[in-house]
Design a protein around this motif. Structure first.
Motif, short mmCIF file in Angstrom:
data_model
loop_
_atom_site.label_atom_id
_atom_site.label_comp_id
_atom_site.label_asym_id
_atom_site.label_seq_id
_atom_site.Cartn_x
_atom_site.Cartn_y
_atom_site.Cartn_z
N HIS A 154 3.20 -5.70 -0.20
CA HIS A 154 2.17 -5.75 0.82
C HIS A 154 0.81 -5.69 0.15
CE1 HIS A 154 0.56 -4.88 4.86
NE2 HIS A 154 -0.34 -4.17 4.20
N CYS B 119 -3.62 -9.12 6.06
CA CYS B 119 -2.69 -8.65 5.04
C CYS B 119 -1.80 -9.81 4.61
CB CYS B 119 -1.80 -7.53 5.58
SG CYS B 119 -2.71 -6.05 6.03
N GLU C 154 2.02 -10.38 3.07
CA GLU C 154 3.31 -9.75 2.80
C GLU C 154 4.17 -10.79 2.08
OE1 GLU C 154 3.97 -6.54 4.17
OE2 GLU C 154 6.10 -6.50 4.61
N SER D 110 9.92 -6.02 -0.96
CA SER D 110 8.74 -6.53 -0.27
C SER D 110 7.50 -6.02 -0.98
CB SER D 110 8.73 -6.11 1.20
OG SER D 110 8.60 -4.71 1.30
#
Length: 149
Positions: free
Chosen positions: A89, A97, A99, A87
């Motif tokens: 971010h 945000c 992701e 992942s």
């Protein structure tokens, strides 16, 4: 290799030529092969999702201050740890945000996980890019994944 001849009206041919220039294709044949491959794979994924594996990217934007969202998303990701490769971010601004999750596994499971996560209250702009692959099992505990075309 087979040679096919098609007829296009002027408007569609012009649109194809614009796409070829914009995307850097060498010729119409290369562009049409890519379009056909993409269409065939999408059809195959829709019709044969139960037996197919994939690699995928799920990207979504969410409100950083949405109450308990980060905890709910993390809990969901941990519950599906077998699908998650990695992942990333990114902080877009003070409130938002981005992701991006790299996923792999059976198409149905990956799609269900992506839909569930994208439906979380506070998640916006969820987008799944799914690429079908062939899974071959070896003596390792995990399958090896290969592009299908």
């Amino acid at each position: 290799m087979q040679r096919l001849t098609i007829s296009l009206d002027d408007k569609l041919a012009d649109a194809l030529d614009q796409m070829i220039r914009a995307q850097g294709y060498g010729n119409r044949s290369e562009a049409l092969r890519d379009i056909l491959r993409r269409h065939v794979e999408q059809s195959r994924v829709r019709e044969d999702a139960e037996s197919l594996h994939c690699v995928a990217n799920l990207s979504y934007v969410y409100g950083h201050h949405a109450r308990t969202l980060a905890e709910r998303v993390m809990t969901l990701q941990h519950a599906h740890h077998d699908l998650t490769i990695a992942s990333q971010h990114v902080h877009l601004d003070h409130d938002h945000c981005l992701e991006s999750l790299m996923l792999k596994g059976p198409v149905q499971q990956v799609r269900a996980f992506a839909e569930r996560l994208s439906a979380e209250r506070g998640v916006r702009h969820g987008q799944l890019n799914l690429i079908p692959v062939a899974a071959s099992h070896t003596e390792h505990a995990h399958p090896h994944l290969h592009p299908t075309s």
